[in-house]
Design an enzyme around this catalytic site. Structure first.
Site, PDB file in Angstrom:
ATOM      1  N   LYS A  70     -28.868 -27.051  20.338  1.00 15.29           N
ATOM      2  CA  LYS A  70     -27.666 -26.533  19.664  1.00 15.29           C
ATOM      3  C   LYS A  70     -27.883 -26.511  18.146  1.00 15.29           C
ATOM      4  CE  LYS A  70     -24.167 -25.498  21.164  1.00 15.29           C
ATOM      5  NZ  LYS A  70     -23.644 -24.196  21.717  1.00 15.29           N
ATOM      6  N   TYR A  80     -30.473 -31.398  24.387  1.00 12.69           N
ATOM      7  CA  TYR A  80     -29.280 -30.543  24.269  1.00 12.69           C
ATOM      8  C   TYR A  80     -28.893 -30.368  22.808  1.00 12.69           C
ATOM      9  CZ  TYR A  80     -24.313 -29.436  23.880  1.00 12.69           C
ATOM     10  OH  TYR A  80     -23.117 -28.888  23.495  1.00 12.69           O
ATOM     11  N   THR A 100     -21.375 -27.920  18.494  1.00 14.54           N
ATOM     12  CA  THR A 100     -20.965 -29.270  18.877  1.00 14.54           C
ATOM     13  C   THR A 100     -21.144 -30.263  17.741  1.00 14.54           C
ATOM     14  OG1 THR A 100     -21.568 -31.079  20.368  1.00 14.54           O
ATOM     15  CG2 THR A 100     -23.326 -29.541  19.828  1.00 14.54           C
ATOM     16  N   ASP A 101     -20.412 -31.361  17.821  1.00  8.47           N
ATOM     17  CA  ASP A 101     -20.591 -32.440  16.836  1.00  8.47           C
ATOM     18  C   ASP A 101     -21.902 -33.199  17.062  1.00  8.47           C
ATOM     19  OD1 ASP A 101     -19.908 -33.840  19.164  1.00  8.47           O
ATOM     20  OD2 ASP A 101     -18.221 -34.920  18.275  1.00  8.47           O
ATOM     21  N   GLU A 102     -22.521 -33.012  18.238  1.00  5.00           N
ATOM     22  CA  GLU A 102     -23.729 -33.788  18.557  1.00  5.00           C
ATOM     23  C   GLU A 102     -24.903 -33.437  17.646  1.00  5.00           C
ATOM     24  OE1 GLU A 102     -24.765 -34.373  22.612  1.00  5.00           O
ATOM     25  OE2 GLU A 102     -22.686 -34.509  23.250  1.00  5.00           O
TER      26      GLU A 102
END
Ligand code: NAD
Ligand code: DAU
Length: 352
Positions: free
Chosen positions: A163, A159, A133-135
């Site tokens: 990741k 989260y 993810t970009d997060e």
């Protein structure tokens, strides 16, 4: 040739599997634990398709993963399985640490053992594709450049931290053991089969039920939105041509505030399913902000375009129209998700 897909009964995984079998005849083995987010109804179109095998199981189960690798001898493992909802990671981070970190570690170790025993030719062709993810890059200020692959990792939620940890494991298994990995870091997806706990599907199903449309904080947080089949095509492109050990950012070149998203959804519903009580925007309600809420995500997707010629096929206008129409056309899917009946699907459809 076969690929092994983890998390293939979830939102993006199921769209990926359906798309894969539309665009190729290469068989797919789906491994999914069917948590609350896994819904076999998403894969119902493949029920009698001999190219698809579904296995209910946990990615933390090393013996099971070993057995699947030995039995099916896939040429690639595409890893979607994860706990994916930021709000759930805030109220209960444990499951995120287990699945996202320990699960990825288990898959890497199983993949390494399997891959080590292959011929040199098969070893070179083998891939572990990690879907991320970009997060992991944290939050951008309004004027900052979009995330590129060289941005530092600054995850802010349980989260995104889980990741980020999984991304680091994947990187280390390549550098230390030579496992042929690729990682994609993608922005916010939307489209069919999106679980209605996430912004876009929640707004659609709440509006249709005449319920409040909860906007966290001031509604001006920005996300980049990508139609889910574009994510699937990006993964196919990276799996096919991506350089081993590299990461590729995937995005829609489509930054929007949450308020703009919700207004767009309301306008489409006003057009496609007008409500006698007035525009659905009347249901917009400001609620308490998400703790640690990242302000802005944006993706610089030039690397994947430059190296692999990938660009999204959908614009937000075309993708969001298809999405709203899909929810209008599939009220039974929504009703079964909301009632919990979707969780009986395995028993009804697979053990009957
Ligand atoms: P999802 O929550 O809809 O689906 C996750 C799937 O993984 C479910 O089918 C679930 O049953 C399965 N799963 C969970 N724990 C498991 C375990 N221990 N063993 C086996 N299966 C398990 O998630 P999604 O939105 O489809 O996201 C898929 C992947 O893409 C995730 O890795 C996520 O981090 C990443 N991602 C998501 C987005 C997005 O916008 N949704 C964007 C970028 C990246
Ligand atoms: O950026 C990619 C990520 O996008 C993925 O890695 C995650 O798995 C996926 O869940 C998604 O995370 P977000 O937190 O961005 O998505 P979510 O749909 O939960 O929220 C989108 C934005 O909308 C965010 O700023 C929070 C806000 N929001 C969300 C909900 C559910 C609201 O204002 N109201 C809501 O009810």
């Amino acid at each position: 040739m076969t690929i092994l897909v983890t998390g293939g009964a979830g939102f993006i995984g199921s769209n990926f599997v359906l798309d894969w079998l539309k665009t190729s005849d290469e068989p797919v083995v789906t491994l999914d634990a069917l948590t609350y987010a896994g819904n076999l109804e998403n894969l119902a179109a493949l029920k009698n398709d001999a190219r698809h095998t579904f296995v209910k199981g946990d990615i933390c189960d090393r013996a099971l993963v070993d057995q699947l690798l030995n039995q099916h001898r896939p040429r690639a493992l595409v890893h979607f399985a994860a706990e994916s909802h930021v709000d759930r990671s805030i109220s209960g981070p444990g499951a995120f640490m287990r699945t996202n970190i320990e699960g990825t570690y288990t898959l890497l170790e199983a993949a390494r053992a399997h891959w080590s025993g292959l011929s040199e030719e098969d070893k070179a062709a083998w891939r572990f594709h990690h879907v991320s993810t970009d997060e992991v890059y944290g939050s951008l200020t309004p004027e900052a450049a979009p995330f590129s692959e060289t941005n530092t990792y600054e995850p802010n939620s349980p989260y995104s931290a889980s990741k980020a940890a999984s991304d680091h494991l994947v990187r280390a298994w390549h550098h230390t053991y030579g496992l042929p990995v690729v990682t994609t870091n993608c922005s916010n997806n939307y489209g069919p089969f999106h679980f209605p706990e996430k912004l876009i599907p929640l707004m659609i199903v709440n509006a249709l039920a005449g319920k409040a449309l909860p906007i966290y904080g001031d509604g001006k947080n920005v996300r980049d939105w990508l139609y889910v089949t574009d994510h699937a095509s990006a993964i196919r492109a990276v799996l096919k041509g991506g350089r081993v050990g590299e990461t590729y950012n995937i995005g829609g070149w489509n930054e929007m505030t949450n308020l703009d998203i919700v207004h767009t959804v309301c306008a489409l519903l006003d057009e496609l399913r007008p409500d006698a009580a007035g525009s659905y925007t009347r249901l917009i309600t400001y609620v308490k902000d998400r703790p640690g809420h990242d302000r802005r995500y944006a993706i610089d997707a030039r690397k994947v375009e430059r190296e692999l010629g990938w660009r999204p096929a959908e614009t937000f206008a075309t993708g969001i129209r298809k999405t709203v129409q899909w929810y209008l056309d599939n009220p039974e899917w929504v009703a079964r998700v909301q009632s919990g009946a979707y969780r009986d699907w395995v028993t009804q459809q697979y053990q009957a």
